[in-house]
Design a protein around this motif. Structure first.
Motif, PDB file in Angstrom:
ATOM      1  N   PRO A  25       0.828  -1.206   0.000  1.00 42.31           N
ATOM      2  CA  PRO A  25       0.000   0.000   0.000  1.00 42.31           C
ATOM      3  C   PRO A  25       0.866   1.261   0.000  1.00 42.31           C
ATOM      4  CG  PRO A  25      -0.721  -1.522   1.693  1.00 42.31           C
ATOM      5  CD  PRO A  25       0.589  -2.040   1.169  1.00 42.31           C
ATOM      6  N   GLU A  26       0.393   2.298  -0.654  1.00 45.10           N
ATOM      7  CA  GLU A  26       1.117   3.558  -0.790  1.00 45.10           C
ATOM      8  C   GLU A  26       1.058   4.423   0.464  1.00 45.10           C
ATOM      9  OE1 GLU A  26       2.476   5.711  -3.568  1.00 45.10           O
ATOM     10  OE2 GLU A  26       3.031   3.710  -4.201  1.00 45.10           O
ATOM     11  N   TRP A  27      -0.073   4.406   1.168  1.00 51.67           N
ATOM     12  CA  TRP A  27      -0.327   5.373   2.229  1.00 51.67           C
ATOM     13  C   TRP A  27      -0.484   4.695   3.594  1.00 51.67           C
ATOM     14  CZ3 TRP A  27      -0.008  10.515   1.351  1.00 51.67           C
ATOM     15  CH2 TRP A  27       0.015  10.909   0.004  1.00 51.67           C
ATOM     16  N   GLY A  56      -3.364   1.952   9.999  1.00 53.08           N
ATOM     17  CA  GLY A  56      -3.664   1.141   8.830  1.00 53.08           C
ATOM     18  C   GLY A  56      -2.894   1.591   7.607  1.00 53.08           C
ATOM     19  N   TYR A  57      -3.050   0.793   6.547  1.00 55.46           N
ATOM     20  CA  TYR A  57      -2.350   1.028   5.284  1.00 55.46           C
ATOM     21  C   TYR A  57      -3.371   1.056   4.161  1.00 55.46           C
ATOM     22  CZ  TYR A  57       1.398  -0.515   8.341  1.00 55.46           C
ATOM     23  OH  TYR A  57       2.265  -0.646   9.390  1.00 55.46           O
ATOM     24  N   TYR A  58      -3.209   2.002   3.225  1.00 53.49           N
ATOM     25  CA  TYR A  58      -4.221   2.226   2.194  1.00 53.49           C
ATOM     26  C   TYR A  58      -3.571   2.454   0.839  1.00 53.49           C
ATOM     27  CZ  TYR A  58      -6.800   2.594   6.446  1.00 53.49           C
ATOM     28  OH  TYR A  58      -7.324   2.293   7.676  1.00 53.49           O
ATOM     29  N   THR A  60      -4.792   4.520  -1.567  1.00 46.73           N
ATOM     30  CA  THR A  60      -4.912   5.903  -2.038  1.00 46.73           C
ATOM     31  C   THR A  60      -4.987   6.870  -0.858  1.00 46.73           C
ATOM     32  OG1 THR A  60      -7.331   5.948  -2.075  1.00 46.73           O
ATOM     33  CG2 THR A  60      -6.223   5.114  -4.065  1.00 46.73           C
ATOM     34  N   LEU A  61      -4.664   8.123  -1.138  1.00 42.27           N
ATOM     35  CA  LEU A  61      -4.768   9.172  -0.128  1.00 42.27           C
ATOM     36  C   LEU A  61      -6.218   9.338   0.308  1.00 42.27           C
ATOM     37  CD1 LEU A  61      -3.681  11.508   1.561  1.00 42.27           C
ATOM     38  CD2 LEU A  61      -3.821  12.950  -0.492  1.00 42.27           C
ATOM     39  N   ASP A  62      -7.137   9.283  -0.641  1.00 46.43           N
ATOM     40  CA  ASP A  62      -8.560   9.425  -0.306  1.00 46.43           C
ATOM     41  C   ASP A  62      -9.023   8.365   0.693  1.00 46.43           C
ATOM     42  OD1 ASP A  62      -8.859  11.645  -1.922  1.00 46.43           O
ATOM     43  OD2 ASP A  62      -9.638  10.501  -3.628  1.00 46.43           O
ATOM     44  N   GLN A  63      -8.588   7.121   0.495  1.00 43.09           N
ATOM     45  CA  GLN A  63      -8.955   6.044   1.413  1.00 43.09           C
ATOM     46  C   GLN A  63      -8.390   6.304   2.808  1.00 43.09           C
ATOM     47  OE1 GLN A  63      -7.270   2.666  -0.595  1.00 43.09           O
ATOM     48  NE2 GLN A  63      -9.166   2.204  -1.708  1.00 43.09           N
ATOM     49  N   CYS A  64      -7.150   6.752   2.858  1.00 37.79           N
ATOM     50  CA  CYS A  64      -6.488   7.032   4.138  1.00 37.79           C
ATOM     51  C   CYS A  64      -7.212   8.160   4.875  1.00 37.79           C
ATOM     52  CB  CYS A  64      -5.024   7.396   3.878  1.00 37.79           C
ATOM     53  SG  CYS A  64      -4.070   7.710   5.377  1.00 37.79           S
ATOM     54  N   GLN A  65      -7.511   9.238   4.166  1.00 38.26           N
ATOM     55  CA  GLN A  65      -8.192  10.374   4.786  1.00 38.26           C
ATOM     56  C   GLN A  65      -9.610  10.008   5.232  1.00 38.26           C
ATOM     57  OE1 GLN A  65      -7.583  13.273   1.634  1.00 38.26           O
ATOM     58  NE2 GLN A  65      -6.121  14.347   2.927  1.00 38.26           N
ATOM     59  N   PHE A  85      -4.831  13.278  12.662  1.00 35.90           N
ATOM     60  CA  PHE A  85      -4.172  12.231  11.883  1.00 35.90           C
ATOM     61  C   PHE A  85      -3.330  12.775  10.736  1.00 35.90           C
ATOM     62  CE2 PHE A  85      -8.340  12.696   9.902  1.00 35.90           C
ATOM     63  CZ  PHE A  85      -8.079  12.643   8.537  1.00 35.90           C
ATOM     64  N   VAL A  86      -2.425  11.914  10.296  1.00 37.15           N
ATOM     65  CA  VAL A  86      -1.549  12.200   9.156  1.00 37.15           C
ATOM     66  C   VAL A  86      -1.612  11.008   8.221  1.00 37.15           C
ATOM     67  CG1 VAL A  86       0.857  12.492   8.425  1.00 37.15           C
ATOM     68  CG2 VAL A  86       0.053  13.629  10.490  1.00 37.15           C
ATOM     69  N   CYS A  87      -1.709  11.275   6.940  1.00 35.52           N
ATOM     70  CA  CYS A  87      -1.571  10.233   5.925  1.00 35.52           C
ATOM     71  C   CYS A  87      -0.208  10.440   5.281  1.00 35.52           C
ATOM     72  CB  CYS A  87      -2.680  10.335   4.878  1.00 35.52           C
ATOM     73  SG  CYS A  87      -4.299   9.887   5.524  1.00 35.52           S
ATOM     74  N   ALA A  88       0.629   9.432   5.321  1.00 31.40           N
ATOM     75  CA  ALA A  88       1.993   9.552   4.817  1.00 31.40           C
ATOM     76  C   ALA A  88       2.231   8.535   3.716  1.00 31.40           C
ATOM     77  CB  ALA A  88       2.985   9.351   5.950  1.00 31.40           C
ATOM     78  N   GLN A  89       2.959   8.967   2.691  1.00 31.07           N
ATOM     79  CA  GLN A  89       3.176   8.147   1.504  1.00 31.07           C
ATOM     80  C   GLN A  89       4.542   7.466   1.539  1.00 31.07           C
ATOM     81  OE1 GLN A  89       3.360  10.311  -2.218  1.00 31.07           O
ATOM     82  NE2 GLN A  89       2.350   8.651  -3.280  1.00 31.07           N
TER      83      GLN A  89
END
Length: 113
Positions: A25-27, A56-58, A60-65, A85-89
């Protein structure tokens, strides 16, 4: 001869299916609203986020957010998403066991996703 080719094709197909199912996963979602005392410490550092806050791991950024915003809603938290929260790539741990991510997006554009 046909049997050998069939086995090779079947093996190649099986290998490609397994490899397709194990992509990374990217994010990564780092969620701190569940522990407000440590939120400032975790969010303040733009270069490093802490593994203890991984939720968790996602792909896409949209899924993470969406997951981060959903967790805020479920907890009934009044904390703004930018602090929660923070979504990090593409996060990786280096040789010194420090976590580094290529890109970080703090919170969500819309707190009420």
């Amino acid at each position: 001869m046909t049997s050998t080719i069939s086995k090779l094709l079947l093996a190649a197909l099986g290998f490609s299916v397994v490899m397709g199912c194990t992509r990374t996963p990217e994010w990564t979602l780092f969620y701190v609203a569940g522990n407000p005392a440590n939120a400032e410490k975790a969010i303040a550092s733009a270069n490093m986020v802490q593994t203890e806050f991984i939720l968790g791991y996602y792909d896409t950024l949209d899924q993470c957010q969406a997951k981060g915003a959903g967790m805020l809603r479920l907890q009934g938290s009044s904390m703004p998403a930018a602090q929660a929260f923070v979504c990090a790539q593409q996060c990786q741990v280096d040789d010194n066991e420090q976590l580094h991510c290529q890109h970080q997006v703090v919170g969500a554009e819309l707190d009420a996703l």
